[in-house]
Design a protein around this motif. Structure first.
Motif, PDB file in Angstrom:
ATOM      1  N   ASP A   1      38.332   7.863  17.555  1.00  0.00           N
ATOM      2  CA  ASP A   1      37.229   8.731  17.955  1.00  0.00           C
ATOM      3  C   ASP A   1      36.285   7.990  18.896  1.00  0.00           C
ATOM      4  OD1 ASP A   1      38.111  10.843  16.322  1.00  0.00           O
ATOM      5  OD2 ASP A   1      37.141   9.943  14.574  1.00  0.00           O
ATOM      6  N   VAL A   2      35.600   8.748  19.727  1.00  0.00           N
ATOM      7  CA  VAL A   2      34.609   8.138  20.606  1.00  0.00           C
ATOM      8  C   VAL A   2      33.553   7.419  19.765  1.00  0.00           C
ATOM      9  CG1 VAL A   2      34.893   9.744  22.537  1.00  0.00           C
ATOM     10  CG2 VAL A   2      33.298  10.294  20.695  1.00  0.00           C
ATOM     11  N   ALA A   3      33.073   6.317  20.302  1.00  0.00           N
ATOM     12  CA  ALA A   3      31.990   5.551  19.694  1.00  0.00           C
ATOM     13  C   ALA A   3      32.332   4.988  18.322  1.00  0.00           C
ATOM     14  CB  ALA A   3      30.726   6.408  19.599  1.00  0.00           C
ATOM     15  N   ALA A   4      33.621   4.923  18.000  1.00  0.00           N
ATOM     16  CA  ALA A   4      34.047   4.333  16.726  1.00  0.00           C
ATOM     17  C   ALA A   4      34.969   3.154  17.012  1.00  0.00           C
ATOM     18  CB  ALA A   4      34.762   5.370  15.872  1.00  0.00           C
TER      19      ALA A   4
ATOM     20  N   PRO B   1      36.660  -2.896  20.660  1.00  0.00           N
ATOM     21  CA  PRO B   1      35.326  -2.285  20.714  1.00  0.00           C
ATOM     22  C   PRO B   1      35.413  -0.773  20.942  1.00  0.00           C
ATOM     23  CG  PRO B   1      35.421  -4.239  22.089  1.00  0.00           C
ATOM     24  CD  PRO B   1      36.827  -3.957  21.663  1.00  0.00           C
ATOM     25  N   PRO B   2      34.410  -0.024  20.485  1.00  0.00           N
ATOM     26  CA  PRO B   2      34.411   1.430  20.672  1.00  0.00           C
ATOM     27  C   PRO B   2      34.468   1.812  22.151  1.00  0.00           C
ATOM     28  CG  PRO B   2      32.730   0.786  19.095  1.00  0.00           C
ATOM     29  CD  PRO B   2      33.236  -0.474  19.723  1.00  0.00           C
TER      30      PRO B   2
ATOM     31  N   ARG C   1      39.968  -0.149  35.606  1.00  0.00           N
ATOM     32  CA  ARG C   1      40.385  -1.167  34.643  1.00  0.00           C
ATOM     33  C   ARG C   1      39.193  -2.008  34.206  1.00  0.00           C
ATOM     34  NH1 ARG C   1      46.070  -2.424  35.438  1.00  0.00           N
ATOM     35  NH2 ARG C   1      46.938  -0.921  36.920  1.00  0.00           N
ATOM     36  N   ARG C   2      39.261  -2.470  32.970  1.00  0.00           N
ATOM     37  CA  ARG C   2      38.258  -3.420  32.505  1.00  0.00           C
ATOM     38  C   ARG C   2      38.857  -4.244  31.372  1.00  0.00           C
ATOM     39  NH1 ARG C   2      35.366  -1.686  27.864  1.00  0.00           N
ATOM     40  NH2 ARG C   2      35.684   0.512  27.325  1.00  0.00           N
ATOM     41  N   SER C   3      38.297  -5.388  31.160  1.00  0.00           N
ATOM     42  CA  SER C   3      38.777  -6.287  30.123  1.00  0.00           C
ATOM     43  C   SER C   3      38.076  -5.974  28.799  1.00  0.00           C
ATOM     44  CB  SER C   3      38.515  -7.733  30.523  1.00  0.00           C
ATOM     45  OG  SER C   3      38.957  -8.618  29.521  1.00  0.00           O
ATOM     46  N   VAL C   4      38.822  -6.019  27.706  1.00  0.00           N
ATOM     47  CA  VAL C   4      38.266  -5.844  26.366  1.00  0.00           C
ATOM     48  C   VAL C   4      38.752  -6.999  25.496  1.00  0.00           C
ATOM     49  CG1 VAL C   4      38.109  -3.334  26.522  1.00  0.00           C
ATOM     50  CG2 VAL C   4      40.188  -4.385  25.638  1.00  0.00           C
ATOM     51  N   THR C   5      38.004  -7.281  24.445  1.00  0.00           N
ATOM     52  CA  THR C   5      38.358  -8.369  23.540  1.00  0.00           C
ATOM     53  C   THR C   5      38.830  -7.802  22.208  1.00  0.00           C
ATOM     54  OG1 THR C   5      36.720  -9.817  24.564  1.00  0.00           O
ATOM     55  CG2 THR C   5      37.527 -10.450  22.382  1.00  0.00           C
ATOM     56  N   LEU C   6      39.997  -8.239  21.785  1.00  0.00           N
ATOM     57  CA  LEU C   6      40.577  -7.817  20.510  1.00  0.00           C
ATOM     58  C   LEU C   6      40.316  -8.901  19.478  1.00  0.00           C
ATOM     59  CD1 LEU C   6      44.032  -6.512  21.820  1.00  0.00           C
ATOM     60  CD2 LEU C   6      41.836  -5.318  21.729  1.00  0.00           C
ATOM     61  N   THR C   7      39.706  -8.507  18.360  1.00  0.00           N
ATOM     62  CA  THR C   7      39.354  -9.476  17.323  1.00  0.00           C
ATOM     63  C   THR C   7      40.142  -9.187  16.050  1.00  0.00           C
ATOM     64  OG1 THR C   7      37.496  -8.087  16.654  1.00  0.00           O
ATOM     65  CG2 THR C   7      37.040  -9.839  18.236  1.00  0.00           C
ATOM     66  N   PRO C   8      40.534 -10.208  15.322  1.00  0.00           N
ATOM     67  CA  PRO C   8      41.321  -9.996  14.092  1.00  0.00           C
ATOM     68  C   PRO C   8      40.483  -9.337  12.996  1.00  0.00           C
ATOM     69  CG  PRO C   8      41.498 -12.269  14.886  1.00  0.00           C
ATOM     70  CD  PRO C   8      40.374 -11.636  15.639  1.00  0.00           C
TER      71      PRO C   8
ATOM     72  N   LEU D   1      41.093   0.531  15.636  1.00  0.00           N
ATOM     73  CA  LEU D   1      41.911  -0.394  14.870  1.00  0.00           C
ATOM     74  C   LEU D   1      43.348  -0.324  15.355  1.00  0.00           C
ATOM     75  CD1 LEU D   1      40.486   0.251  11.284  1.00  0.00           C
ATOM     76  CD2 LEU D   1      39.816  -1.506  12.934  1.00  0.00           C
ATOM     77  N   LEU D   2      43.938  -1.465  15.655  1.00  0.00           N
ATOM     78  CA  LEU D   2      45.310  -1.555  16.144  1.00  0.00           C
ATOM     79  C   LEU D   2      46.188  -2.151  15.058  1.00  0.00           C
ATOM     80  CD1 LEU D   2      44.538  -3.093  19.666  1.00  0.00           C
ATOM     81  CD2 LEU D   2      44.663  -0.675  19.033  1.00  0.00           C
ATOM     82  N   PRO D   3      47.399  -1.635  14.886  1.00  0.00           N
ATOM     83  CA  PRO D   3      48.287  -2.174  13.849  1.00  0.00           C
ATOM     84  C   PRO D   3      48.615  -3.641  14.097  1.00  0.00           C
ATOM     85  CG  PRO D   3      49.106  -0.076  14.706  1.00  0.00           C
ATOM     86  CD  PRO D   3      47.999  -0.506  15.607  1.00  0.00           C
ATOM     87  N   ALA D   4      48.908  -4.343  13.029  1.00  0.00           N
ATOM     88  CA  ALA D   4      49.274  -5.756  13.124  1.00  0.00           C
ATOM     89  C   ALA D   4      50.559  -5.915  13.919  1.00  0.00           C
ATOM     90  CB  ALA D   4      49.447  -6.349  11.729  1.00  0.00           C
ATOM     91  N   GLY D   5      50.614  -6.951  14.743  1.00  0.00           N
ATOM     92  CA  GLY D   5      51.828  -7.283  15.459  1.00  0.00           C
ATOM     93  C   GLY D   5      52.016  -6.577  16.782  1.00  0.00           C
ATOM     94  N   CYS D   6      51.136  -5.627  17.115  1.00  0.00           N
ATOM     95  CA  CYS D   6      51.286  -4.887  18.375  1.00  0.00           C
ATOM     96  C   CYS D   6      50.864  -5.752  19.562  1.00  0.00           C
ATOM     97  CB  CYS D   6      50.460  -3.615  18.341  1.00  0.00           C
ATOM     98  SG  CYS D   6      50.991  -2.434  17.096  1.00  0.00           S
TER      99      CYS D   6
END
Length: 668
Positions: free
Chosen positions: A70-73, A111-112, A96-103, A76-81
């Protein structure tokens, strides 16, 4: 838990479930084995069960291809993807823009995202498709502010206008929409317009389409391509066996007489439609060829070399029958042009919504979609319903639907395309059997409907995609939430801004019929549906007549008791009308439904529901219903025509009086 039961649960089957009366039910092991086999997961012994579990594990690994949120939420990405760290987010416009994925526990957090739409999240050679949804679907308030709207529901073939025709089409619909707009309505809910099998005049049910991606060419208005319709008008009932061939002759005359501008417009349309449209036109040409030559009703009956839509045999056929393929491309162009014109007639007339499309729950397994994209579907399974009050033996509809595994594998592309096709010409959509977004009752081909099982569908993903597409089309969403409703489904609908259906015969509690002021505002209120008795038919017991005449009664039923129960129900309904101050007259006799029709329409108009949909059959006080579920030839389903053109019907004093009262109550 046995290995069979473990496999069934992993595959999304519900072994234990509750019926419509709240009673516990359990799927027998032989039924589970049969359903699993149709899902491509053999379960005959321990060895094959283990292999099937391995296949499911591979599918889960492939589940990294699509994630919804959902927007502004937080996303969550599944493990191993993907890996923790930086990734690139690509929007639909190419930015395009860069985003940071955190465990986080069990996966990664992104990020939302504030803007709804579809994205690609890429990290090296790996990518995930993201669907970021608005919190709610486009709603009545978005379309018309605080207004309480009303509209009618029509069966397109049943409509009439000033031009004598064998059945109503999109031209007739345009006339009807314009007339209802002038009468104060803001919507016309229509029967499904999906592509059927034009070469087979016996297949006219709108709920068993060849494809939901394309239109029923029989509804195209030939007048938009040149010639006037010249066919024998029908009487009370449509004779499809003569009407369909006659309409095809008219369409062929329009095709043969097309001028240069039409040829150019069709060519542009075909280019825009691409390979998907071309394959459908080829299917219609092939179906007509083999149906006439061998009687084959679906692609399974064609010679094997024609089973592959990309194969050399199909290419040779298309080259040798180029004129036939062009004919079906022309017919699709004409149908789209005609339906677009009907929506313009509605909105130009002042309707806030215009047409409300009807999305059938599935499609014929022998049709165009199954031929060209069979991996999308639940091959070998029929959709239906378990035994319930409307169908004590259960129902197997002889149609198939999307495979949840295939949806995940394809990033839900077939579902998105289907929604877009339905919303292309409409200000709203009714999702037939919306419970199928949560779970489908699937029955192995040839088995009893009782020997089916519920298959879990990816509800949250499908609702989010629906919200995205609803806003893009600026179209409201109605979900048919009738029947055996799973726990928690209606709250999910409410949360997403989908209007449920509140239908007068079913809105009861232990005290009788629920007063109108207690009906849910976020719903579409209705006197009935195409599958139910009309108000006049219910009041007079015409539905009881049909059931006893056709032997459609439960074991142990007594006709006199059924009619006595109906008399008690009439009294309860009339009490609801008087309690709501809809009328102060005494209860009329069962032989005179006029006052009951007047009161029922006003009762629905008086609810706080954001939308009221009043079938044209009830507006005119018709006794007979369009469809009797569970019958094919025994009842004249989808054959009834209106007794006069829409303009004349709306001018009738009793109809004009009803419409005036509806307008007063909805606008007051």
């Amino acid at each position: 838990m046995t290995p069979l039961h473990s496999l069934a649960i992993e595959a999304g089957l519900q072994i234990d479930w509750e019926d419509a009366a709240g009673g516990p039910q359990h799927v027998a092991d032989p039924a589970l084995v049969a359903v699993l086999a149709a899902l491509g997961l053999p379960a005959d012994n321990a060895g094959v069960i283990e292999e099937s579990r391995r296949l499911l594990a591979e599918d889960r690994a492939a589940g990294c291809s699509f994630v919804s949120a959902d927007v502004a939420a937080a996303i969550l990405l599944p493990a191993g993807c993907l890996d923790a760290g930086n990734a690139e987010l690509v929007a639909e416009d190419g930015s395009r823009r860069s985003v940071t994925l955190t465990p986080v526990d069990g996966g990664l957090r992104m990020p939302p995202e504030a803007t709804p739409g579809y994205y690609q999240l890429a990290q090296g050679a790996r990518a995930i498709r993201l669907a970021i949804a608005p919190r709610r679907c486009f709603g009545i308030a978005d379309a018309a502010g605080a207004a309480r709207l009303w509209g009618t529901a029509v069966q397109i073939p049943g409509l009439r206008d000033a031009t004598p025709r064998a059945f109503g089409d999109f031209g007739t619909l345009a006339d009807g929409a314009r007339r209802f707009a002038a009468a104060g309505a803001d919507a016309v809910a229509i029967s499904p317009v999906h592509a059927l099998f034009p070469a087979d005049a016996s297949r006219y049910s709108p709920y068993a389409p060849s494809s939901r991606l394309f239109l029923n060419i029989l509804y195209g208005d030939p007048a938009l391509a040149g010639p006037q319709v010249d066919e024998a008008p029908s009487g009370e009932l449509i004779d499809w066996s003569t009407a369909i061939p006659a309409r095809l002759r008219v369409l062929r005359a329009a095709f043969e007489g097309r001028d240069a501008s039409v040829r150019e417009a069709v060519a542009d349309y075909a280019r825009a439609g691409g390979d998907e449209l071309l394959r459908h036109a080829r299917f219609d040409a092939l179906h007509a060829h083999f149906f006439q030559a061998t009687g084959a009703t679906g692609w399974q009956g064609w010679p094997a070399e024609f089973h592959d839509p990309a194969g050399p045999a199909v290419a040779r056929f298309a080259a040798d029958h180029a004129e036939e393929v062009d004919f079906y491309l022309f017919c699709q162009w004409l149908a789209k042009r005609s339906l677009d014109a009907a929506q313009r007639s509605a909105t130009d007339g002042g309707m806030a919504l215009g047409l409300i499309a009807d999305l059938a729950v599935g499609m014929d397994g022998g049709g165009s979609h199954a031929w060209s994209r069979r991996d999308d579907l639940l091959t070998g399974l029929s959709l239906g319903a378990p035994p319930d009050l409307l169908g004590p033996e259960g129902q197997s509809w002889g149609i198939t639907g999307f495979s949840p595994r295939a949806l995940q594998r394809t990033g839900f592309e077939p579902y998105i395309a289907t929604l877009r096709a339905a919303l292309d010409h409409a200000g709203g959509i009714r999702i037939d059997h919306a419970l199928g977004l949560r779970r489908l009752w699937v029955v192995p081909e040839g088995a009893s409907a009782r020997d089916g099982a519920y298959l879990t569908m990816p509800l949250d993903d499908m609702l989010r995609i629906l919200a995205i597409e609803s806003h893009r089309a600026r179209a409201v969403v109605i979900g048919e939430d009738l029947g055996t409703v799973p726990e928690g489904f209606r709250p999910k609908m409410d949360e997403r801004g989908m209007l449920g259906m509140r239908v007068l015969p079913f809105e009861r509690d232990q005290d009788g019929f629920i007063p109108p002021d207690r009906w849910s505002p976020e719903a579409a209120a209705m006197t009935g549906t195409h599958d139910l008795a009309t108000v006049a038919g219910w009041w007079t017991g015409r539905d009881i007549d049909w059931n006893w005449d056709l032997g459609r009664t439960r074991a142990g039923s007594v006709e006199a008791e059924e009619r006595a129960t109906r008399a008690e129900e009439r009294t309860l309904l009339w009490k609801a009308f008087t309690d709501a101050e809809i009328t102060d007259a005494p209860e009329p006799s069962a032989n005179d439904p006029t006052a009951a029709v007047d009161a029922a329409l006003a009762f629905i108009a008086g609810t706080p529901c954001e939308l009221a949909i009043l079938p044209i059959e009830d507006l005119i006080g018709a006794v007979e219903q369009p469809n009797l579920p569970g019958t094919i030839d025994e009842h004249p389903n989808w054959r009834r025509r209106m007794p006069a053109p829409t303009s004349e019907l709306l001018d009738r004093p009793e109809v004009a009086r009803r419409v005036a009262r509806i307008n007063s109550m909805r606008n007051g």
